[in-house]
Write a protein that holds these residues in place. Structure first.
Motif, short mmCIF file in Angstrom:
data_model
loop_
_atom_site.label_atom_id
_atom_site.label_comp_id
_atom_site.label_asym_id
_atom_site.label_seq_id
_atom_site.Cartn_x
_atom_site.Cartn_y
_atom_site.Cartn_z
N ARG A 132 0.75 -1.30 0.14
CA ARG A 132 -0.12 0.14 0.03
C ARG A 132 0.86 1.28 -0.20
NH1 ARG A 132 -2.70 1.03 4.70
NH2 ARG A 132 -3.39 2.84 3.33
N VAL A 133 1.97 1.08 0.77
CA VAL A 133 2.74 2.45 0.76
C VAL A 133 3.68 2.58 -0.44
CG1 VAL A 133 5.15 3.27 1.98
CG2 VAL A 133 3.27 2.20 3.29
N LYS A 134 3.86 1.44 -1.11
CA LYS A 134 4.63 1.47 -2.36
C LYS A 134 3.73 2.19 -3.71
CE LYS A 134 7.92 -1.98 -1.57
NZ LYS A 134 8.49 -3.37 -1.76
N MET A 135 2.42 1.78 -3.52
CA MET A 135 1.50 1.96 -4.52
C MET A 135 0.75 3.02 -4.24
SD MET A 135 1.10 -2.21 -5.56
CE MET A 135 0.40 -1.88 -7.29
N ASN A 136 0.82 3.45 -3.15
CA ASN A 136 -0.34 4.65 -2.75
C ASN A 136 -1.66 4.10 -2.78
OD1 ASN A 136 -1.08 7.12 -1.90
ND2 ASN A 136 -1.08 8.11 -3.95
N THR A 137 -2.12 3.24 -2.34
CA THR A 137 -3.31 2.61 -2.17
C THR A 137 -4.27 2.99 -1.03
OG1 THR A 137 -3.00 0.58 -1.38
CG2 THR A 137 -2.79 0.66 -3.74
N PRO A 138 -5.55 2.87 -1.26
CA PRO A 138 -6.39 3.10 0.07
C PRO A 138 -6.41 1.87 1.06
CG PRO A 138 -7.88 2.72 -1.58
CD PRO A 138 -6.36 2.88 -2.37
N PRO A 139 -6.70 2.11 2.46
CA PRO A 139 -6.65 0.82 3.13
C PRO A 139 -7.57 -0.28 2.68
CG PRO A 139 -7.61 2.83 4.23
CD PRO A 139 -7.23 3.36 3.06
N ILE A 140 -7.14 -1.74 2.98
CA ILE A 140 -8.22 -2.55 2.88
C ILE A 140 -8.66 -2.83 4.29
CG2 ILE A 140 -8.19 -5.26 2.62
CD1 ILE A 140 -7.22 -3.55 -0.17
N ASP A 141 -10.27 -2.67 3.85
CA ASP A 141 -10.94 -2.92 5.41
C ASP A 141 -11.28 -4.33 5.66
OD1 ASP A 141 -11.79 0.12 5.55
OD2 ASP A 141 -12.36 -0.36 3.56
N GLU A 142 -11.35 -5.07 4.64
CA GLU A 142 -11.76 -6.66 5.08
C GLU A 142 -10.80 -7.55 4.36
OE1 GLU A 142 -13.11 -7.52 7.76
OE2 GLU A 142 -14.58 -6.10 8.10
N ILE A 143 -10.25 -8.71 4.66
CA ILE A 143 -9.73 -9.67 3.85
C ILE A 143 -10.54 -10.91 4.06
CG2 ILE A 143 -7.76 -11.22 3.37
CD1 ILE A 143 -6.06 -8.98 4.37
N VAL A 144 -11.10 -11.31 3.06
CA VAL A 144 -11.96 -12.60 2.92
C VAL A 144 -11.41 -13.77 2.19
CG1 VAL A 144 -14.46 -13.51 2.54
CG2 VAL A 144 -14.04 -10.84 2.83
N LEU A 145 -11.43 -14.97 2.88
CA LEU A 145 -10.89 -16.16 2.16
C LEU A 145 -12.17 -16.91 1.64
CD1 LEU A 145 -8.30 -17.54 4.78
CD2 LEU A 145 -7.85 -16.00 2.82
N ASP A 146 -12.19 -17.52 0.54
CA ASP A 146 -13.16 -18.39 0.09
C ASP A 146 -12.55 -19.60 -0.72
OD1 ASP A 146 -12.27 -17.55 -2.44
OD2 ASP A 146 -14.16 -16.17 -3.03
N SER A 147 -13.31 -20.15 -1.29
CA SER A 147 -12.80 -21.52 -2.01
C SER A 147 -12.66 -21.30 -3.48
CB SER A 147 -14.09 -22.54 -1.90
OG SER A 147 -15.15 -21.99 -2.58
N GLU A 148 -12.79 -20.19 -4.16
CA GLU A 148 -12.39 -20.06 -5.69
C GLU A 148 -10.81 -19.92 -5.99
OE1 GLU A 148 -14.73 -20.14 -7.85
OE2 GLU A 148 -16.14 -20.59 -6.19
N PHE A 149 -10.48 -20.39 -7.09
CA PHE A 149 -9.17 -19.97 -7.46
C PHE A 149 -8.96 -18.81 -7.92
CE2 PHE A 149 -5.20 -22.54 -8.27
CZ PHE A 149 -4.26 -21.62 -8.83
N ASN A 150 -8.93 -17.72 -7.10
CA ASN A 150 -8.92 -16.31 -7.89
C ASN A 150 -8.32 -15.35 -6.48
OD1 ASN A 150 -9.32 -14.44 -9.74
ND2 ASN A 150 -11.58 -14.20 -8.95
N ALA A 151 -8.33 -14.27 -6.99
CA ALA A 151 -8.12 -13.24 -6.07
C ALA A 151 -8.85 -11.86 -6.61
CB ALA A 151 -6.68 -12.90 -5.59
N SER A 152 -9.47 -11.04 -6.01
CA SER A 152 -10.26 -9.84 -6.46
C SER A 152 -10.26 -8.90 -5.31
CB SER A 152 -11.47 -10.46 -7.15
OG SER A 152 -12.43 -10.66 -5.73
#
Length: 627
Positions: free
Chosen positions: A112-132
């Motif tokens: 986040r510091v390197k890329m100047n992004t807003p904070p992530i409020d939640e991280i959710v794990l699920d069963s899909e082969f993906n990240a979004s």
């Protein structure tokens, strides 16, 4: 707009987006504003007319005309406002806490510091082969946005620490570049338009025509512009991720995903199923995937990788193909080595506990269906062994034996059976699927290709559902053999049929009181099985079943199952409908090719269905009398 016209437009727009991204983004914003402005204009007009009607009635001008204008504009305004309020739910899954994955949270903070992004409020794990990553507002277009990162357990299992870091950097880049916020607005607007048209069509409002013609022109162009922008955003996110990690890490992540994802979705569960069926053991899919992916043969991995590498970018997916993405990164397309330590092991404090929890949830959710499937599998295998030991002659047994041979042996072993079916029973329409399989087999060889074309054409004439795959096969064959004239002709047929199927799907999705209904003509066995399922839902008081006559594809069977519900007086049907429909669609599987409709607020539709003789198939009152 045809598929070819859409593809041509997207290719043209991609060049514009690449040449001047900022100008192109501005054009997309203007186009988005046009769609929203069009709806807002008519909403303002309806609200104004409604206010004028109210004012005139308040002044004593209580005329039929004023009341009619008030009702019409009020109803239309209600449907438009309700359609514009798109509530986006938080994703389902396991909400991860910092103490459960301190290294993961530290890595995200660093990115986040390197890329100047807003904070992530939640991280959710699920069963899909993906990240979004998604930006979710509580009230559709307004309200505080929450940035939610969704990570699939299988993805964490397959990637190394460096590769997974690159993937997350790619996702965070979308937020950094404001892609996600823009995409979320577009997504919500598209949902709003869809809901608006559905509401107007379903309730047969007079103002439907105001929106229909505009959106018929607008939708394809909006899709093309946003598609090209989304494609460019994927390239941009890849480059941003490579700059904060490395091009090699990003390239390896893409390569690993091109192998592990198709294995997970296509072959892993079938392999696991067969193993559990043989040993009568309980599956542990998430732990098993970690083990089986590490043992995946180099030959199988190379097969998946080559398949993805040979694929071309196309307008069905905003993500560019693997070859184009690797080329843009400047990395070589090589088969990646599998790492001993996965990102799951590195980033999570208790990876075994997480896998165990996901395994338990999977078993709890799937165990009944899994047990039934195991029983069916064992019965089918026993039947295959029985048929393998004897000579069969009837068409029913030949078809069954061929199908089971493919499932438990191979397609090659079943080809003699398909040949026998074609030679002896080709005039029977029940052979359509067998003829298509044999035709595809023959098409692979120049010596038998003509015979393959004949069988495919015959199969398509027997079953409308085989026309799309059949025309697609013929298109591919004519293209590969450079028969340009036949290719162009067949491609035109394919595009025309795709449009016809799309129109037919729309006919099936939207049910109106003045549709043409006929008797359902289903067999008693299927009706009785369906009634057994209806009886499970105590709130269903009556059920009506009819067949809808389709104009686009008359031979296609589409049934309508209308339900009367006895609900508590306090129930808000609008709020409860989505949950009820999901419950009935999952629990009424015996009714094939059937659209389920709740009739409580659709008196005209109930009246139309009751006109058809034999439409009532179930009544709670009959059941009570019988008991």
């Amino acid at each position: 707009m045809t598929n070819q016209e859409f593809e041509t437009l997207v290719n043209k727009l991609e060049k514009q987006a690449s040449a001047n991204p900022k100008l192109y983004r501005f054009k997309v914003i203007l186009l988005t504003g046009l769609g929203f402005g069009y709806v807002a204009l008519f909403l303002s007009l309806f609200l104004f007319l409604m206010a004028v009607s109210v004012a005139m009635i308040a002044d004593g001008n209580f005329t039929f005309g004023n009341v009619k204008v008030l009702l019409l504009t009020g109803t239309l305004s209600f449907f438009i406002i309700r359609a514009l309020i798109v509530k986006m739910e938080m994703p389902e899954g396991y909400y991860l806490q910092r103490e459960e994955a301190p290294k993961l949270f530290e890595m995200i903070d660093s990115l986040r510091v390197k890329m100047n992004t807003p904070p992530i409020d939640e991280i959710v794990l699920d069963s899909e082969f993906n990240a979004s990553v998604a930006q979710i507002s509580a009230y559709g277009f307004i309200g505080k946005k929450r940035n939610v990162l969704v990570i699939g357990i299988p993805l964490l299992t397959a990637l190394s620490r460096e590769q997974f870091t690159a993937v997350l950097a790619h996702e965070l880049a979308h937020i950094s570049n404001s892609d996600t916020a823009m995409g979320a607005r577009i997504y919500r607007l598209r949902m709003s338009w869809g809901r608006l048209m559905h509401s107007l069509e379903e309730n047969e409002q007079f103002g439907t025509f105001i929106f229909r013609k505009f959106f018929q022109w607008y939708y394809p162009r909006f899709d093309a512009y946003t598609f090209a922008m989304a494609r460019q955003q994927e390239y941009s996110a890849d480059h941003s991720a490579a700059s904060v990690t490395s091009p090699q890490a990003m390239g390896e992540a893409l390569a690993v995903t091109s192998i592990a994802a198709p294995y997970y979705y296509r072959d892993f569960y079938s392999e696991l199923f067969e193993e559990c069926a043989k040993t009568n053991s309980v599956p542990q899919p998430y732990s098993n995937f970690a083990e089986k992916y590490q043992k995946l043969s180099d030959q199988k991995a190379a097969q998946y990788f080559t398949e993805k590498l040979e694929a071309e970018s196309y307008v069905t997916d905003t993500h560019p193909c693997l070859k184009d993405r690797l080329s843009a990164l400047g990395t070589e397309a090589g088969l990646p080595e599998r790492q001993q330590e996965s990102a799951l092991d590195y980033f999570l404090a208790f990876p075994g506990r997480v896998l165990s929890d996901f395994n338990k949830m999977w078993v709890e959710y799937n165990q009944d269906e899994w047990k039934e499937d195991i029983e069916d599998y064992n019965e089918a295998k026993q039947r295959y062994e029985e048929l393998s030991q004897k000579q069969v002659n009837s068409l029913e047994e030949l078809l069954e034996k061929a199908f089971l041979t493919v499932e438990f042996n191979s397609l090659e072993a079943a080809i003699p059976l398909y040949k026998e079916i074609a030679e002896k029973h080709y005039e029977d329409q029940r052979t359509a699927g067998a003829l298509m399989t044999l035709g595809e087999h023959y098409l692979a060889s120049r010596d038998t290709a003509e015979k393959g074309i004949q069988w495919i054409n015959l199969a398509m004439s027997y079953d409308w559902e085989l026309r799309l795959p059949g025309l697609d096969l013929l298109c591919g064959y004519y293209y590969e053999t450079e028969q340009n004239e036949l290719f162009e002709k067949t491609r035109d047929q394919l595009e025309e049929w795709e449009q016809l199927v799309e129109a037919s799907n729309e006919e099936c999705d939207f049910i109106h009181p003045n549709d043409r209904f006929i008797a359902h003509e289903k067999e008693n066995k299927e009706i009785l099985a369906g009634i057994n399922q209806l009886e499970q839902f105590k709130e269903i008081s009556n059920a009506y079943l009819v067949r809808k006559q389709l104009t686009s594809i008359p031979e296609r069977k589409q049934y309508v199952l209308g339900l009367d519900l006895s609900l508590p007086k306090s129930t808000d049907l609008d709020e409860a409908e989505e949950t009820l429909y999901e419950k009935y669609m999952n629990g009424l599987g015996e009714f094939e090719d059937t659209c389920v409709i709740i009739l409580n607020d659709k008196k005209d539709l109930r009246k139309s269905m009751l006109k058809i003789e034999g439409s009532m198939i179930y009544s709670e009152s009959d059941k009570e009398q019988a008991s």
